[in-house]
Design a protein around this motif. Structure first.
Motif, PDB file in Angstrom:
ATOM      1  N   ALA A   3       0.838  -1.201   0.000  1.00 18.20           N
ATOM      2  CA  ALA A   3       0.000   0.000   0.000  1.00 18.20           C
ATOM      3  C   ALA A   3       0.873   1.251   0.000  1.00 18.20           C
ATOM      4  N   ALA A   4       1.943   1.235   0.825  1.00 17.78           N
ATOM      5  CA  ALA A   4       2.860   2.380   0.851  1.00 17.78           C
ATOM      6  C   ALA A   4       3.565   2.536  -0.492  1.00 17.78           C
ATOM      7  N   LEU A   5       3.904   1.402  -1.116  1.00 14.54           N
ATOM      8  CA  LEU A   5       4.560   1.453  -2.422  1.00 14.54           C
ATOM      9  C   LEU A   5       3.643   2.055  -3.475  1.00 14.54           C
ATOM     10  N   LEU A   6       2.368   1.693  -3.434  1.00 15.29           N
ATOM     11  CA  LEU A   6       1.413   2.258  -4.393  1.00 15.29           C
ATOM     12  C   LEU A   6       1.309   3.770  -4.229  1.00 15.29           C
ATOM     13  N   VAL A   7       1.328   4.245  -2.987  1.00 14.31           N
ATOM     14  CA  VAL A   7       1.287   5.692  -2.745  1.00 14.31           C
ATOM     15  C   VAL A   7       2.526   6.349  -3.347  1.00 14.31           C
ATOM     16  N   GLN A   8       3.706   5.734  -3.141  1.00 18.90           N
ATOM     17  CA  GLN A   8       4.936   6.282  -3.701  1.00 18.90           C
ATOM     18  C   GLN A   8       4.882   6.305  -5.224  1.00 18.90           C
ATOM     19  N   LEU A   9       4.395   5.224  -5.812  1.00 19.00           N
ATOM     20  CA  LEU A   9       4.336   5.165  -7.269  1.00 19.00           C
ATOM     21  C   LEU A   9       3.365   6.200  -7.829  1.00 19.00           C
ATOM     22  N   PRO A  43      11.669  -4.331  -6.230  1.00 19.24           N
ATOM     23  CA  PRO A  43      10.752  -3.266  -6.685  1.00 19.24           C
ATOM     24  C   PRO A  43      10.598  -2.155  -5.665  1.00 19.24           C
ATOM     25  N   VAL A  44      10.568  -2.517  -4.389  1.00 19.75           N
ATOM     26  CA  VAL A  44      10.433  -1.486  -3.350  1.00 19.75           C
ATOM     27  C   VAL A  44      11.657  -0.585  -3.344  1.00 19.75           C
ATOM     28  N   ASP A  45      12.855  -1.202  -3.427  1.00 19.22           N
ATOM     29  CA  ASP A  45      14.085  -0.405  -3.431  1.00 19.22           C
ATOM     30  C   ASP A  45      14.150   0.486  -4.670  1.00 19.22           C
ATOM     31  N   ARG A  46      13.724  -0.061  -5.831  1.00 22.57           N
ATOM     32  CA  ARG A  46      13.750   0.746  -7.057  1.00 22.57           C
ATOM     33  C   ARG A  46      12.779   1.911  -6.974  1.00 22.57           C
ATOM     34  N   ALA A  47      11.617   1.655  -6.387  1.00 24.81           N
ATOM     35  CA  ALA A  47      10.631   2.738  -6.251  1.00 24.81           C
ATOM     36  C   ALA A  47      11.163   3.842  -5.356  1.00 24.81           C
ATOM     37  N   ARG A  48      11.809   3.451  -4.265  1.00 24.20           N
ATOM     38  CA  ARG A  48      12.360   4.471  -3.362  1.00 24.20           C
ATOM     39  C   ARG A  48      13.486   5.250  -4.022  1.00 24.20           C
TER      40      ARG A  48
END
Length: 312
Positions: free
Chosen positions: A71-77, A144-149
């Motif tokens: 959910a946090a990743l979707l917000v970042q994306l 994917p999380v690291d790439r998004a950040r």
């Protein structure tokens, strides 16, 4: 076949300290064995449930953690998508301005800055031909999380550069618009058809013989030849003086002015709007003149220029 005997037992229930009634219960061996088996089953079930709980609870907690992380990743994306949209908008605007600048350069509208070195000339030609080298985006390592950040961090840096460009872009767009306006306002036709009798620049003045600078071009024609506006504009003067005789002056906007002198008849008045090709006067020999002709001036930003450089 006879069933085995069912032994019976008497169970006495004695109250504490002899207070109360003593009770007795008769229990058969068969019933006691059944009760013991039932208790064993219940204990086994409880033990199994506890084992399942020990196995399932950590996994449920892990699923909850992963769900929260997603959910946090979707917000970042979503945030990155908004920033990318902003960058794409800027890129579209810059690409549009760049195309307009190329068109202006090809049309010779960009102001000159002196001769170019061979290297600069090659870069300029490459820019005109749009031979830019595309830049491939770098692939970020990690999950994917690291790439998004990491992408979020890089987008933040890019956004600062975008904001800096946005402060410059309006001025650049205004400059390109002025170039386009000037190009559209530039006279692109002859005021009449005749013989070029005197060009722009230094010459011997017909009256006195001294050298003087001729600020326009002279076109020899018979008196009464129609003179047309070389571009659309507004008439600012339509009168006469001793030197140029009867004269029409037209303001074309963007700092461009044309002047038509030595006319015999003026057919427009100050404030009139004219289109390219409209008749504004007729040629003549008024003022200080040696014969019927039109003296035509092209003035840009207050300075006379050679009209032949802008005529077909």
């Amino acid at each position: 076949m006879r069933a085995p005997p069912d032994h019976r037992y008497t169970v006495l229930v004695v109250p504490e300290r002899g207070k109360g009634e003593v009770r007795q219960r008769v229990v058969s061996l068969r019933h006691a064995q059944a009760a013991t088996a039932a208790i064993a089953l219940v204990l086994a079930a409880l033990t199994g449930a506890a084992g399942i709980a020990v196995w399932a609870v950590p996994r449920a907690l892990e699923r909850e953690r992963v769900g929260a992380e997603n959910a946090a990743l979707l917000v970042q994306l979503d945030e990155v998508a908004g920033r990318v949209a902003k960058v794409e908008t800027l890129v579209t605007r810059v690409a549009g301005v760049d195309d307009q600048l190329r068109d202006a350069a090809r049309a010779g509208l960009l102001p000159g800055g002196g001769p170019l070195t061979d290297e600069d000339a090659a870069l300029f030609e490459a820019w005109l031909d749009a031979r830019d080298t595309p830049v491939s985006p770098e692939r970020l390592p990690g999950s994917p999380v690291d790439r998004a950040r990491a992408l979020t961090d890089r987008t933040g840096d890019l956004e600062l550069e975008v904001d800096a460009l946005l402060t410059l872009l309006p001025g650049l767009e205004d400059h390109v618009q002025r170039l386009n306006d000037r190009h559209a306002a530039m006279p692109d036709r002859w005021p009449l058809s005749g013989t070029l009798t005197s060009g722009f620049g230094w010459r011997r003045f017909p009256f006195g013989g001294q050298r003087s600078f001729h600020r326009g071009i002279d076109i020899g024609v018979p008196s009464g030849t129609p003179i047309v506006a070389t571009a659309a504009g507004v008439v600012t003067r339509s009168d006469g003086n001793a030197a140029r005789g009867r004269t029409v002056v037209i303001d074309h906007g963007s700092g461009i002015v044309t002047r038509y002198g030595h006319c015999s008849l003026l057919v427009v008045a100050p404030g009139d709007e004219v289109a390219a090709g409209d008749i504004i006067a007729y040629s003549g020999n008024s003022g200080l003149s040696t014969g019927p002709h039109l003296h035509y001036d092209l003035i840009i930003d207050g300075e006379p220029v050679d009209a032949l450089d802008h005529l077909p």
